[in-house]
Write a protein that holds these residues in place. Structure first.
Motif, mmCIF file in Angstrom:
data_model
loop_
_atom_site.group_PDB
_atom_site.id
_atom_site.type_symbol
_atom_site.label_atom_id
_atom_site.label_comp_id
_atom_site.label_asym_id
_atom_site.label_seq_id
_atom_site.Cartn_x
_atom_site.Cartn_y
_atom_site.Cartn_z
ATOM 1 N N THR A 264 -4.762 6.455 -8.155
ATOM 2 C CA THR A 264 -4.328 6.704 -6.785
ATOM 3 C C THR A 264 -5.284 6.042 -5.794
ATOM 4 O O THR A 264 -6.474 5.864 -6.077
ATOM 5 N N GLY A 265 -4.723 5.696 -4.634
ATOM 6 C CA GLY A 265 -5.535 5.148 -3.551
ATOM 7 C C GLY A 265 -5.704 6.189 -2.470
ATOM 8 O O GLY A 265 -4.750 6.560 -1.792
ATOM 9 N N ILE A 266 -6.913 6.684 -2.312
ATOM 10 C CA ILE A 266 -7.227 7.755 -1.361
ATOM 11 C C ILE A 266 -8.219 7.200 -0.337
ATOM 12 O O ILE A 266 -8.914 6.209 -0.595
ATOM 13 N N LYS A 267 -8.287 7.813 0.816
ATOM 14 C CA LYS A 267 -9.164 7.303 1.874
ATOM 15 C C LYS A 267 -10.599 7.140 1.393
ATOM 16 O O LYS A 267 -11.307 6.210 1.819
ATOM 17 N N THR A 268 -11.037 8.000 0.507
ATOM 18 C CA THR A 268 -12.411 7.945 0.011
ATOM 19 C C THR A 268 -12.565 7.017 -1.188
ATOM 20 O O THR A 268 -13.657 6.902 -1.735
ATOM 21 N N GLY A 269 -11.494 6.344 -1.619
ATOM 22 C CA GLY A 269 -11.604 5.383 -2.705
ATOM 23 C C GLY A 269 -10.527 5.542 -3.761
ATOM 24 O O GLY A 269 -9.614 6.372 -3.652
ATOM 25 N N LEU A 270 -10.648 4.724 -4.789
ATOM 26 C CA LEU A 270 -9.734 4.780 -5.925
ATOM 27 C C LEU A 270 -10.077 5.969 -6.809
ATOM 28 O O LEU A 270 -11.249 6.205 -7.116
ATOM 29 N N PRO B 105 -15.944 3.624 6.810
ATOM 30 C CA PRO B 105 -15.380 4.979 6.733
ATOM 31 C C PRO B 105 -14.153 5.172 7.613
ATOM 32 O O PRO B 105 -13.412 6.152 7.425
ATOM 33 N N HIS B 106 -13.934 4.244 8.563
ATOM 34 C CA HIS B 106 -12.767 4.362 9.434
ATOM 35 C C HIS B 106 -11.515 3.797 8.767
ATOM 36 O O HIS B 106 -10.407 3.954 9.280
ATOM 37 N N ASN B 107 -11.674 3.125 7.633
ATOM 38 C CA ASN B 107 -10.546 2.563 6.908
ATOM 39 C C ASN B 107 -9.980 3.567 5.913
ATOM 40 O O ASN B 107 -10.643 4.543 5.535
ATOM 41 N N ARG B 108 -8.755 3.307 5.457
ATOM 42 C CA ARG B 108 -8.169 4.045 4.334
ATOM 43 C C ARG B 108 -7.353 3.081 3.487
ATOM 44 O O ARG B 108 -6.958 2.010 3.952
ATOM 45 N N LEU B 109 -7.108 3.443 2.234
ATOM 46 C CA LEU B 109 -6.266 2.646 1.359
ATOM 47 C C LEU B 109 -4.810 2.949 1.676
ATOM 48 O O LEU B 109 -4.441 4.090 1.911
ATOM 49 N N ASN B 110 -3.965 1.899 1.674
ATOM 50 C CA ASN B 110 -2.620 2.062 2.238
ATOM 51 C C ASN B 110 -1.475 1.805 1.282
ATOM 52 O O ASN B 110 -0.523 2.562 1.269
ATOM 53 N N ASP B 111 -1.496 0.743 0.483
ATOM 54 C CA ASP B 111 -0.364 0.418 -0.379
ATOM 55 C C ASP B 111 -0.863 -0.417 -1.542
ATOM 56 O O ASP B 111 -1.934 -1.036 -1.470
ATOM 57 N N ALA B 112 -0.066 -0.468 -2.640
ATOM 58 C CA ALA B 112 -0.530 -1.162 -3.837
ATOM 59 C C ALA B 112 0.639 -1.470 -4.760
ATOM 60 O O ALA B 112 1.718 -0.885 -4.648
ATOM 61 N N ALA B 113 0.389 -2.402 -5.694
ATOM 62 C CA ALA B 113 1.366 -2.742 -6.732
ATOM 63 C C ALA B 113 0.614 -3.270 -7.949
ATOM 64 O O ALA B 113 -0.499 -3.797 -7.820
ATOM 65 N N THR B 114 1.229 -3.155 -9.120
ATOM 66 C CA THR B 114 0.632 -3.623 -10.364
ATOM 67 C C THR B 114 1.348 -4.874 -10.851
ATOM 68 O O THR B 114 2.577 -4.924 -10.839
ATOM 69 N N ASP B 115 0.587 -5.874 -11.296
ATOM 70 C CA ASP B 115 1.210 -7.104 -11.784
ATOM 71 C C ASP B 115 1.382 -7.042 -13.307
ATOM 72 O O ASP B 115 0.922 -6.097 -13.961
ATOM 73 N N PRO B 116 2.050 -8.033 -13.917
ATOM 74 C CA PRO B 116 2.297 -7.983 -15.365
ATOM 75 C C PRO B 116 1.032 -7.964 -16.216
ATOM 76 O O PRO B 116 1.073 -7.523 -17.372
#
Length: 286
Positions: free
Chosen positions: A66-72, A93-104
């Motif tokens: 999971t991608g959470i504001k405090t990291g993976l 610290p003002h950033n957060r993780l937003n979206d993701a995808a997995t490649d083959p």
């Protein structure tokens, strides 16, 4: 392609839908909530994340990442526990993780963003076998997508506030080539949000504030628009036993009291027949 509300969750910022293990997973970023839905039984499981959670993806070892504001984080659905794996941005610290995808190849491509949505501090990263590196793409305020082609050789990267989607070559070693312009969303049509590629190689994007989702062919030509009864459509995932059901997350975020009254289904999960199958989700190698 008429969307119907199938889950009345009323998410503040529904996002990150993904079909894994014959279930639909998604999140409510602002409520720090992770969901798992079984359409066959109607069951809906809910877990509380330790902070804002942008996405969840299945891993080869049997758990989820999971991608959470405090990291993976690793997430174990059996225990409900989140365990920190890596923080790619300890000095932001003002950033957060937003979206993701997995490649083959099992690499996770993940983006960050400025939580205040003002500073161009959002970067795209690559997580490969536990090692997280900056992709080198220019920073933007809000990264979105990303989406990956079936052969893993092309990545689509979205600059949400710039309303622009870029197509980027992916080399054999996972490094990126030079981005090429793919699509710019015109004024008045909303902002491009989460994206996914279907089995015919076409690109789908949610439109935040745009009342729907769009499908573009590989050349960037608009070939379909699906209208929704709610303004903020964030992302779709292809699910069901044949990957021919499109599930869409939506959001109540940013809507006024009058707009919420006019959009009673805002924040729910919708489903529609997209007329095409999706691609299976690859397991992360981390």
């Amino acid at each position: 392609m008429t969307p119907e509300s199938v889950l009345s969750v009323g998410a503040t910022l529904g996002e990150g839908p993904v079909w894994a293990g014959d279930r639909l997973w998604f999140v409510d970023i602002k409520a720090h909530r992770l969901y798992r839905h079984d359409p066959a039984t109607g069951a809906l499981d809910t877990w509380q994340a330790p902070d804002q959670i942008g996405w969840v993806l299945p891993a080869a070892r049997g758990d989820m990442i999971t991608g959470i504001k405090t990291g993976l984080h690793r997430f174990n659905p059996e225990t409900g526990q989140f365990a920190l794996l890596h923080n790619p941005e300890p000095t932001r610290p003002h950033n957060r993780l937003n979206d993701a995808a997995t490649d083959p190849a099992g690499r996770i491509w993940l983006g960050s963003m400025d939580d205040a949505e003002t500073e161009a501090s959002g970067a795209l990263y690559r997580l490969d076998k536990g090692h997280c590196t900056d992709s080198g793409l220019p920073k933007v305020v809000i990264t979105n997508g990303p989406a990956i082609s079936a052969d893993g050789r092309t990545l689509w990267h979205t600059d949400t506030l710039g309303k622009t989607i870029w197509r980027v070559p992916v080399r054999e070693d996972g490094t990126l080539g030079t981005p090429e312009h793919f699509v710019t969303i015109e004024d008045g049509a909303g902002w491009p949000d989460g994206s996914v590629i279907d089995a015919e190689g076409c690109f789908w994007t949610g439109l935040f504030g745009g009342w729907g989702v769009r499908r573009y062919d590989p050349s960037g030509k608009l070939i379909a628009t699906v209208r929704f009864p709610v303004a903020n459509v964030t992302k779709i995932a292809f699910g069901g036993p044949d990957l021919r059901t499109a599930y869409a997350t939506t959001a109540r975020k940013g809507l006024s009291a009058a707009e919420l009254e006019a959009q009673p289904l805002a924040g729910n999960v919708f489903a529609f027949d997209p007329g095409v199958a999706g691609l299976p989700v690859h397991l992360a190698n981390s």
